[in-house]
Design a protein around this motif. Structure first.
Motif, short mmCIF file in Angstrom:
data_model
loop_
_atom_site.label_atom_id
_atom_site.label_comp_id
_atom_site.label_asym_id
_atom_site.label_seq_id
_atom_site.Cartn_x
_atom_site.Cartn_y
_atom_site.Cartn_z
N LEU A 294 0.70 -1.27 -0.05
CA LEU A 294 -0.07 0.05 0.18
C LEU A 294 0.77 1.37 -0.01
O LEU A 294 1.82 1.18 0.76
N PHE A 295 0.36 2.29 -0.80
CA PHE A 295 1.18 3.45 -0.69
C PHE A 295 0.03 4.60 -0.59
O PHE A 295 -0.82 4.82 -1.59
N THR A 296 0.09 5.30 0.45
CA THR A 296 -0.52 6.61 0.73
C THR A 296 0.13 7.76 0.52
O THR A 296 1.44 7.73 1.03
N TYR A 297 -0.28 8.90 0.26
CA TYR A 297 0.54 10.09 0.10
C TYR A 297 -0.23 11.33 0.34
O TYR A 297 -1.83 11.42 -0.22
N PRO A 298 -0.14 12.34 1.10
CA PRO A 298 -0.86 13.45 1.40
C PRO A 298 -0.77 14.69 0.30
O PRO A 298 0.14 14.76 -0.28
N LEU A 299 -2.05 15.02 -0.20
CA LEU A 299 -2.08 15.98 -1.49
C LEU A 299 -3.09 16.82 -1.20
O LEU A 299 -4.03 16.67 -0.58
N LYS A 300 -2.86 18.20 -1.54
CA LYS A 300 -3.69 19.01 -1.91
C LYS A 300 -4.64 18.62 -3.18
O LYS A 300 -3.90 18.37 -3.84
N GLU A 301 -5.82 19.47 -3.07
CA GLU A 301 -6.63 19.00 -4.27
C GLU A 301 -6.11 19.45 -5.45
O GLU A 301 -6.13 18.82 -6.78
N GLU A 302 -5.50 20.79 -5.69
CA GLU A 302 -4.89 21.29 -6.56
C GLU A 302 -3.74 20.43 -7.28
O GLU A 302 -3.16 20.82 -8.27
N GLU A 303 -3.06 19.61 -6.60
CA GLU A 303 -2.14 18.78 -6.97
C GLU A 303 -2.28 17.65 -7.60
O GLU A 303 -1.38 16.81 -8.29
N LEU A 304 -3.55 17.09 -7.71
CA LEU A 304 -4.07 15.77 -8.32
C LEU A 304 -3.60 15.60 -9.57
O LEU A 304 -3.04 14.46 -9.91
N ASP A 305 -3.85 16.56 -10.41
CA ASP A 305 -3.46 16.47 -11.77
C ASP A 305 -1.92 16.42 -12.06
O ASP A 305 -1.46 16.44 -13.39
#
Length: 369
Positions: A294-305
């Motif tokens: 499993l790999f999870t990572y914290p992201l801001k919404e604007e970073e998704l693309d």
């Protein structure tokens, strides 16, 4: 063996925690950092690489070394030079027999400098060897701008760290279950006749939702230093401020920023099936390949693309193949920067065909053609 490299754009990702936009907090620290514990991602930073004294936050490394190398049930006889150390104390007395566990609670809750000396001398055989262990561990985990000269944090010009390094040290320590249990305790009753109640000095446990505590520190030269952590919805964030007159509120504002502005996204799941690969000379024609972890990572919404996943796999593979054999790699990039690399493994074993089996298969294939 031919290889095929292709790109998956990150379009739909599962998420775990709540989200809202927030402004970057204004804080008064000389240096500060906010780090996601699981991934190690820096969520926000303020001069995080300048070398500064860190006072009693030193004791995070002291506890880390003790828990890695010692047994909490060990009984330690208190020697004369452990007693009466300058600064915070749990009031050890010469000849006392006390467990390593009680010393660790005294170290982290009451910030006992005498406890630090007792632990260091016992674990290292002497203070100098223990300090060597501290510096060695710092280098192993990448805290390359840190230097320890003692186990307690009383000032010395050659005793320093950075907010970034201290976050790495804290992250490493919090991987030890007993460490987290100790720093989250609001009170501990030691197994001794007097001075046996240790109350935690870290207000984070009382004032911040999900607060895990960790460590406070203060000397005149270092100023107010604080390592705070909080866990919400299974996600842990570490906030550090060095030389900060508004230490607790600034840490809380940093933690708020982290929880409010980042979601913890599942980039890929353990056992997630990617595709089938042709097998040469195997008892099966194809083998399924899956993500190892499993790999999870914290992201801001604007970073998704800005997230891209590159899958590197061969078009075919020669038998025999073992179960969980590494077949390829998945690489995750954020805005062009590599943030994670994960093994892609075989889901099952595939045996190699014997001579006659191979011969028959070849004949059958020719007949069909």
């Amino acid at each position: 063996m031919k290889k095929n490299i292709f790109i998956l754009l990150l379009t739909i990702i599962l998420f775990i925690s709540s989200y809202s936009f927030g402004q970057k907090p204004n804080i008064s620290a000389q240096s500060a950092i906010l780090m996601d514990k699981e991934s190690g991602r820096i969520l926000i930073e303020y001069n995080p690489y300048i070398r500064l004294p860190m006072a009693s936050t030193t004791k995070i490394m002291t506890a880390l070394i003790a828990l890695e190398r010692g047994n909490i049930n060990d009984k330690i006889e208190i020697k004369k030079h452990y007693v009466g150390v300058e600064g915070s104390s749990i009031y050890l007395y010469e000849g006392e027999i006390i467990s390593l566990e009680d010393l660790l609670y005294g170290l982290m809750l009451r910030s006992g400098n005498d406890a630090a000396i007792a632990i260091a001398d016992y674990i290292g055989g002497n203070i100098e060897q223990f300090v060597f262990m501290m510096n060695q561990k710092a280098k192993i985990i990448g805290a390359n701008n840190t230097n320890f000269v003692n186990p307690h944090g009383l000032h010395d010009d050659n005793h320093y760290t950075t907010a970034y390094d201290l976050a790495l040290i804290t992250k490493e320590a919090m991987n030890i279950e007993k460490f987290t249990e100790i720093v989250k305790s609001k009170m501990w009753k030691a197994h001794r006749e007097k001075n046996n109640l240790f109350y935690n000095k870290n207000n984070t446990l009382w004032e911040y939702e999900g607060g895990d505590g960790v460590k406070i520190g203060y000397t005149i030269r270092a100023g107010r230093c604080l390592v705070s952590s909080a866990t919400r919805n299974g996600r842990t964030i570490i906030a550090i401020v060095l030389n900060d007159r508004n230490w607790f509120n600034d840490c809380y504002n940093l933690l708020d920023y982290g929880f409010e502005n980042f979601r913890n996204y599942v980039i890929f799941d353990r056992g997630q099936c990617l595709r089938e690969i042709a097998v040469i000379n195997g008892r099966k024609d194809f083998v399924s390949v899956v993500i190892k972890n499993l790999f999870t990572y914290p992201l801001k919404e604007e970073e998704l693309d800005k997230v891209k996943i590159y899958i590197d796999l061969p078009n075919e593979i020669l038998a025999p193949i073992e179960k969980n054999q590494v077949i390829g790699k998945a690489r995750v990039y954020l805005d062009g920067v590599l943030i994670h690399e994960e093994d892609i493994i075989s889901k099952e074993a595939v045996a190699k065909l014997g001579f006659f089996e191979s011969l028959i298969k070849t004949i059958n294939t020719k007949d069909k053609n």
